[in-house]
Motif scaffolding. Structure first.
Motif, PDB file in Angstrom:
ATOM      1  N   ARG A 167       0.803  -1.225   0.000  1.00 37.30           N
ATOM      2  CA  ARG A 167       0.000   0.000   0.000  1.00 37.30           C
ATOM      3  C   ARG A 167       0.839   1.280   0.000  1.00 37.30           C
ATOM      4  NH1 ARG A 167      -3.170   2.536   3.654  1.00 37.30           N
ATOM      5  NH2 ARG A 167      -2.490   1.170   5.325  1.00 37.30           N
ATOM      6  N   PRO A 168       1.858   1.403   0.851  1.00 41.29           N
ATOM      7  CA  PRO A 168       2.666   2.636   0.808  1.00 41.29           C
ATOM      8  C   PRO A 168       3.371   2.827  -0.530  1.00 41.29           C
ATOM      9  CG  PRO A 168       3.170   1.336   2.771  1.00 41.29           C
ATOM     10  CD  PRO A 168       2.315   0.491   1.909  1.00 41.29           C
ATOM     11  N   TYR A 169       3.834   1.731  -1.108  1.00 44.07           N
ATOM     12  CA  TYR A 169       4.587   1.823  -2.361  1.00 44.07           C
ATOM     13  C   TYR A 169       3.663   2.153  -3.533  1.00 44.07           C
ATOM     14  CZ  TYR A 169       7.753  -0.673   0.749  1.00 44.07           C
ATOM     15  OH  TYR A 169       8.523  -1.035   1.824  1.00 44.07           O
ATOM     16  N   ARG A 170       2.475   1.575  -3.525  1.00 47.25           N
ATOM     17  CA  ARG A 170       1.522   1.843  -4.600  1.00 47.25           C
ATOM     18  C   ARG A 170       0.954   3.254  -4.525  1.00 47.25           C
ATOM     19  NH1 ARG A 170      -1.745  -3.929  -4.156  1.00 47.25           N
ATOM     20  NH2 ARG A 170      -0.193  -5.216  -5.228  1.00 47.25           N
ATOM     21  N   ALA A 171       1.049   3.871  -3.351  1.00 48.23           N
ATOM     22  CA  ALA A 171       0.525   5.235  -3.198  1.00 48.23           C
ATOM     23  C   ALA A 171       1.383   6.258  -3.929  1.00 48.23           C
ATOM     24  CB  ALA A 171       0.441   5.595  -1.712  1.00 48.23           C
ATOM     25  N   MET A 172       2.602   5.874  -4.265  1.00 48.62           N
ATOM     26  CA  MET A 172       3.511   6.795  -4.943  1.00 48.62           C
ATOM     27  C   MET A 172       3.455   6.562  -6.457  1.00 48.62           C
ATOM     28  SD  MET A 172       4.605   8.460  -2.429  1.00 48.62           S
ATOM     29  CE  MET A 172       3.506   8.077  -1.057  1.00 48.62           C
ATOM     30  N   LYS A 192       1.054  20.763 -13.186  1.00 46.69           N
ATOM     31  CA  LYS A 192       0.743  20.641 -11.758  1.00 46.69           C
ATOM     32  C   LYS A 192       0.088  21.911 -11.232  1.00 46.69           C
ATOM     33  CE  LYS A 192       4.789  17.713 -11.265  1.00 46.69           C
ATOM     34  NZ  LYS A 192       5.170  17.935 -12.684  1.00 46.69           N
ATOM     35  N   GLU A 193      -0.697  21.739 -10.202  1.00 49.65           N
ATOM     36  CA  GLU A 193      -1.307  22.881  -9.521  1.00 49.65           C
ATOM     37  C   GLU A 193      -0.642  23.056  -8.164  1.00 49.65           C
ATOM     38  OE1 GLU A 193      -5.498  22.646  -9.161  1.00 49.65           O
ATOM     39  OE2 GLU A 193      -5.872  22.487 -11.321  1.00 49.65           O
ATOM     40  N   LEU A 194      -0.425  24.315  -7.796  1.00 51.71           N
ATOM     41  CA  LEU A 194       0.147  24.628  -6.491  1.00 51.71           C
ATOM     42  C   LEU A 194      -0.885  25.392  -5.666  1.00 51.71           C
ATOM     43  CD1 LEU A 194       3.775  25.778  -7.453  1.00 51.71           C
ATOM     44  CD2 LEU A 194       2.990  23.498  -6.801  1.00 51.71           C
ATOM     45  N   HIS A 195      -1.100  24.925  -4.453  1.00 54.09           N
ATOM     46  CA  HIS A 195      -1.997  25.607  -3.515  1.00 54.09           C
ATOM     47  C   HIS A 195      -1.216  25.893  -2.237  1.00 54.09           C
ATOM     48  CE1 HIS A 195      -5.440  24.711  -6.106  1.00 54.09           C
ATOM     49  NE2 HIS A 195      -4.910  23.506  -6.259  1.00 54.09           N
ATOM     50  N   PHE A 196      -1.557  26.994  -1.591  1.00 51.52           N
ATOM     51  CA  PHE A 196      -0.718  27.485  -0.499  1.00 51.52           C
ATOM     52  C   PHE A 196      -1.490  27.526   0.814  1.00 51.52           C
ATOM     53  CE2 PHE A 196       0.459  29.250  -4.576  1.00 51.52           C
ATOM     54  CZ  PHE A 196       1.799  28.919  -4.656  1.00 51.52           C
ATOM     55  N   ASP A 197      -0.844  27.040   1.863  1.00 53.55           N
ATOM     56  CA  ASP A 197      -1.420  27.033   3.206  1.00 53.55           C
ATOM     57  C   ASP A 197      -0.488  27.844   4.099  1.00 53.55           C
ATOM     58  OD1 ASP A 197      -2.295  26.561   5.759  1.00 53.55           O
ATOM     59  OD2 ASP A 197      -2.420  24.376   5.563  1.00 53.55           O
ATOM     60  N   SER A 198      -0.894  29.082   4.369  1.00 57.14           N
ATOM     61  CA  SER A 198      -0.011  29.976   5.132  1.00 57.14           C
ATOM     62  C   SER A 198       0.091  29.564   6.593  1.00 57.14           C
ATOM     63  CB  SER A 198      -0.522  31.416   5.035  1.00 57.14           C
ATOM     64  OG  SER A 198      -1.819  31.526   5.602  1.00 57.14           O
ATOM     65  N   ARG A 253       2.425  26.863   6.523  1.00 55.62           N
ATOM     66  CA  ARG A 253       3.521  27.243   5.626  1.00 55.62           C
ATOM     67  C   ARG A 253       3.916  26.065   4.725  1.00 55.62           C
ATOM     68  NH1 ARG A 253       5.880  31.946   6.029  1.00 55.62           N
ATOM     69  NH2 ARG A 253       7.916  31.244   5.282  1.00 55.62           N
ATOM     70  N   THR A 254       2.900  25.561   4.032  1.00 57.98           N
ATOM     71  CA  THR A 254       3.105  24.444   3.111  1.00 57.98           C
ATOM     72  C   THR A 254       2.592  24.811   1.728  1.00 57.98           C
ATOM     73  OG1 THR A 254       0.972  23.435   3.657  1.00 57.98           O
ATOM     74  CG2 THR A 254       2.892  22.704   4.923  1.00 57.98           C
ATOM     75  N   ILE A 255       3.165  24.136   0.740  1.00 52.79           N
ATOM     76  CA  ILE A 255       2.691  24.239  -0.641  1.00 52.79           C
ATOM     77  C   ILE A 255       2.158  22.866  -1.026  1.00 52.79           C
ATOM     78  CG2 ILE A 255       3.310  24.704  -3.035  1.00 52.79           C
ATOM     79  CD1 ILE A 255       5.628  26.406  -2.022  1.00 52.79           C
ATOM     80  N   CYS A 256       0.891  22.821  -1.377  1.00 49.82           N
ATOM     81  CA  CYS A 256       0.306  21.559  -1.836  1.00 49.82           C
ATOM     82  C   CYS A 256       0.514  21.461  -3.344  1.00 49.82           C
ATOM     83  CB  CYS A 256      -1.181  21.496  -1.505  1.00 49.82           C
ATOM     84  SG  CYS A 256      -1.996  20.031  -2.175  1.00 49.82           S
ATOM     85  N   CYS A 257       1.205  20.424  -3.765  1.00 46.80           N
ATOM     86  CA  CYS A 257       1.466  20.194  -5.186  1.00 46.80           C
ATOM     87  C   CYS A 257       0.576  19.041  -5.648  1.00 46.80           C
ATOM     88  CB  CYS A 257       2.940  19.852  -5.399  1.00 46.80           C
ATOM     89  SG  CYS A 257       3.378  19.551  -7.126  1.00 46.80           S
ATOM     90  N   SER A 258      -0.235  19.307  -6.673  1.00 45.39           N
ATOM     91  CA  SER A 258      -1.202  18.311  -7.137  1.00 45.39           C
ATOM     92  C   SER A 258      -1.010  18.024  -8.619  1.00 45.39           C
ATOM     93  CB  SER A 258      -2.636  18.808  -6.918  1.00 45.39           C
ATOM     94  OG  SER A 258      -2.846  19.157  -5.572  1.00 45.39           O
ATOM     95  N   CYS A 259      -1.110  16.742  -8.964  1.00 52.89           N
ATOM     96  CA  CYS A 259      -1.119  16.335 -10.367  1.00 52.89           C
ATOM     97  C   CYS A 259      -2.406  15.561 -10.602  1.00 52.89           C
ATOM     98  CB  CYS A 259       0.093  15.470 -10.705  1.00 52.89           C
ATOM     99  SG  CYS A 259       0.034  14.839 -12.403  1.00 52.89           S
ATOM    100  N   GLU A 260      -3.270  16.116 -11.422  1.00 50.71           N
ATOM    101  CA  GLU A 260      -4.563  15.484 -11.676  1.00 50.71           C
ATOM    102  C   GLU A 260      -4.401  14.173 -12.427  1.00 50.71           C
ATOM    103  OE1 GLU A 260      -8.835  16.549 -13.863  1.00 50.71           O
ATOM    104  OE2 GLU A 260      -7.297  18.086 -13.632  1.00 50.71           O
ATOM    105  N   ILE A 261      -3.467  14.124 -13.373  1.00 51.69           N
ATOM    106  CA  ILE A 261      -3.282  12.914 -14.178  1.00 51.69           C
ATOM    107  C   ILE A 261      -2.755  11.765 -13.319  1.00 51.69           C
ATOM    108  CG2 ILE A 261      -1.982  11.911 -16.106  1.00 51.69           C
ATOM    109  CD1 ILE A 261      -2.103  14.641 -17.457  1.00 51.69           C
ATOM    110  N   CYS A 262      -1.801  12.076 -12.445  1.00 52.56           N
ATOM    111  CA  CYS A 262      -1.258  11.045 -11.543  1.00 52.56           C
ATOM    112  C   CYS A 262      -2.184  10.783 -10.358  1.00 52.56           C
ATOM    113  CB  CYS A 262       0.114  11.470 -11.019  1.00 52.56           C
ATOM    114  SG  CYS A 262       1.416  11.559 -12.270  1.00 52.56           S
ATOM    115  N   ASP A 263      -3.180  11.664 -10.172  1.00 52.66           N
ATOM    116  CA  ASP A 263      -4.071  11.583  -9.012  1.00 52.66           C
ATOM    117  C   ASP A 263      -3.239  11.549  -7.727  1.00 52.66           C
ATOM    118  OD1 ASP A 263      -6.413  11.465  -7.582  1.00 52.66           O
ATOM    119  OD2 ASP A 263      -6.613   9.286  -7.729  1.00 52.66           O
ATOM    120  N   PHE A 264      -2.377  12.549  -7.609  1.00 46.84           N
ATOM    121  CA  PHE A 264      -1.395  12.545  -6.523  1.00 46.84           C
ATOM    122  C   PHE A 264      -1.274  13.946  -5.926  1.00 46.84           C
ATOM    123  CE2 PHE A 264       3.210  12.708  -5.221  1.00 46.84           C
ATOM    124  CZ  PHE A 264       3.088  11.843  -4.146  1.00 46.84           C
TER     125      PHE A 264
END
Length: 507
Positions: free
Chosen positions: A207-212, A228-234, A237-248
């Motif tokens: 499961r952990p390996y398949r999640a990547m 990729k899309e970047l979303h910011f959480d002040s 202080r994190t940047i959420c990096c999302s890839c829709e195609i990878c669903d990650f």
């Protein structure tokens, strides 16, 4: 970058606010004439002042981010009717982009806070403004570097994550487990209860390996090639990096240069479990010594036959030609060595490895039923394969000569009119040169010897095929093309015909 100076309006009564028109048709601010607006802006200004003093915030970086002079730190937008727009602008609006100065700020929901600040209590407004200012300060820090810089940092932190380092380290074992879990070899291993339990554990351990996503792991650096899309959480202080195609999705912690994932995995436990399922599979394999020995025997057989591969491949090609001529299959079991070679030439059995899991995962078999035929093959194959393989080829070539078409052999008959192999060759020659240039009825006229004006214009009446079937009725010549197509000599094209692969081989 920042607020366009041309449309920015600063009022000395609200020094901490940068006022700007919003909406494409709203090009400038003329005045702030409404009492409600003046009171609202005053509340905003005072609330910002309270935060600066209460939290001892250094807001100068916000001014640099927004390209503002003076004391202003927060943009507030006004509508065309000179009323305050009830939603504050998100700092993402100004990140890595220049805004046009010819009209007001873009009115897009994605760049607006959802909360209507115009009717908040003092406490609610204080909390909201605090959150907004935190966002602006965080984005001001982010803006000091390019988007590409942050993507590179995120990828670097991803590959330095303990779980990802473990995946790179255990890559061969992980891939072997996945391959073996789907391998047909499992069906011939003894002790199916142990196999079933092992496969059950695989689903948990992997499961952990398949999640990547695989696209992020390839190359051990960088990330996937998708947008990729970047979303910011002040707050974190994190940047959420999302890839829709990878669903990650992953979260990059700016101050610590590390990443976290949607699910927190215990890396130490993941490593122990991976070692355990490799050990468990190797123990199962140790109890299947007969199968392991059979694989060694198949490998030896394949190696022995590979020495005569050229002769055997030529024999198989000859078999195909014979089958095409006589239009029926040959039972290869009549030629045991050829049958054996045909069934094992595409298998892959590498030399044994220290780990049975790593070895067996590299085994590629087209059909596990070959294990049943192995004893017979071991009896049939002599130590020296050359005499036997050459004898088989000679026998097949003799048979090919027997079935090969003669010039006067009849290929097909249409309404009492027979077509010989010699004439078939000439017709195929015509199709080769003109088949896709002219429609079927034109080719029919050529073979029938019908010298129409069109044929004369095209000079087709001068070709060597003109009148080849002049003794045939024209309507039967047309049917001839249909019959040649049905028997596999021709292939119908959008315009006319082409010679089939079968005909090319036979001719």
């Amino acid at each position: 970058m920042g607020l366009p100076e041309r449309i920015t309006y600063q009022d000395e009564r609200y020094p901490l606010l940068a006022l700007a028109p919003i909406g494409k048709k709203n090009k400038q601010i003329r005045s702030i004439g409404h009492k409600f607006e003046r009171g609202l802006l005053s509340r905003l200004n005072d609330t910002i002042m309270d935060h600066i003093y209460d939290n001892e915030w250094d807001v100068t970086k916000i001014r640099a981010y927004l390209n503002l002079t003076g004391e202003a730190v927060l943009p507030v937008s006004l509508q065309k009717d000179e009323t305050v727009y009830p939603h504050l602008l998100r700092p993402e609006l100004f990140l890595w982009r220049s805004l046009p100065a010819e009209h007001g700020l873009p009115l897009k929901e994605e760049f607006l806070y959802h909360k209507d600040f115009t009717h908040l209590s003092a406490e609610q407004l204080y909390r909201h403004i605090g959150h907004v200012l935190e966002d602006y300060m965080f984005l001001a820090d982010v803006s000091k570097h390019t988007r590409e810089h942050w993507l590179k940092r995120i990828a670097d932190a991803f590959h330095n994550d303990p779980l990802i380092r473990l995946i790179h380290e255990k890559r061969e074992v992980i891939e072997s487990v996945e391959t073996m879990n789907q391998s047909a070899l499992l069906s011939v291993l003894k002790y199916p209860e142990d196999i079933s339990y092992w496969r059950h554990r695989v689903e948990i351990v992997m499961r952990p390996y398949r999640a990547m996503p695989e696209d992020w792991l390839d190359g051990e650096k960088g990330s996937c090639s998708h947008e990729k899309e970047l979303h910011f959480d002040s707050h974190h202080r994190t940047i959420c990096c999302s890839c829709e195609i990878c669903d990650f999705h992953l979260y990059y912690h700016v101050d610590h240069h590390c990443v976290s994932f949607e699910e927190d995995f215990d890396v130490e436990r993941a490593e122990k479990r991976m070692n355990t399922i490799e050990k468990q599979f190797n123990e199962i394999a140790e109890q299947n010594t007969r199968l392991l020995d059979q694989l060694d025997q198949l490998r030896a057989l394949r190696k022995k036959l590979a020495a005569a591969a050229n002769t055997l491949d030529e024999s198989l090609d000859t078999v195909q030609l014979i089958e095409r001529y006589q239009q029926q299959r040959i039972d290869l079991q009549e030629y045991p060595v050829l049958d054996m070679y045909n069934k094992i030439k595409h298998i892959t059995i590498p030399a044994r490895k220290a780990s049975h899991l790593l070895w067996l995962s590299d085994v590629e078999l087209e059909d596990v039923t070959i294990f049943k035929e192995l004893p017979k093959w071991l009896e049939v194959l002599p130590n020296q394969v050359y005499p036997l393989t050459h004898h088989v080829l000679d026998e097949l070539q003799e048979k090919l000569e027997e079935v090969r078409y003669g010039e006067e052999d009849i290929i097909l008959t249409v309404k009492g009119h027979s077509l010989t192999y010699a004439k078939t060759q000439q017709i195929l020659d015509l199709i080769h040169y003109y088949g896709t240039d002219y429609p079927a009825h034109t080719l029919t006229q050529v073979l029938s010897g019908k010298a129409t004006n069109k044929l004369r214009t095209l000079k087709l009446h001068e070709t060597r095929w003109f009148g080849l079937l002049s003794d045939w009725p024209e309507k039967h010549v047309q049917k001839l093309f249909n019959q040649l197509e049905k028997q596999g000599w021709l292939m119908k094209q959008q315009k006319g015909y082409s010679v089939s692969d079968y005909a090319e081989e036979v001719m």
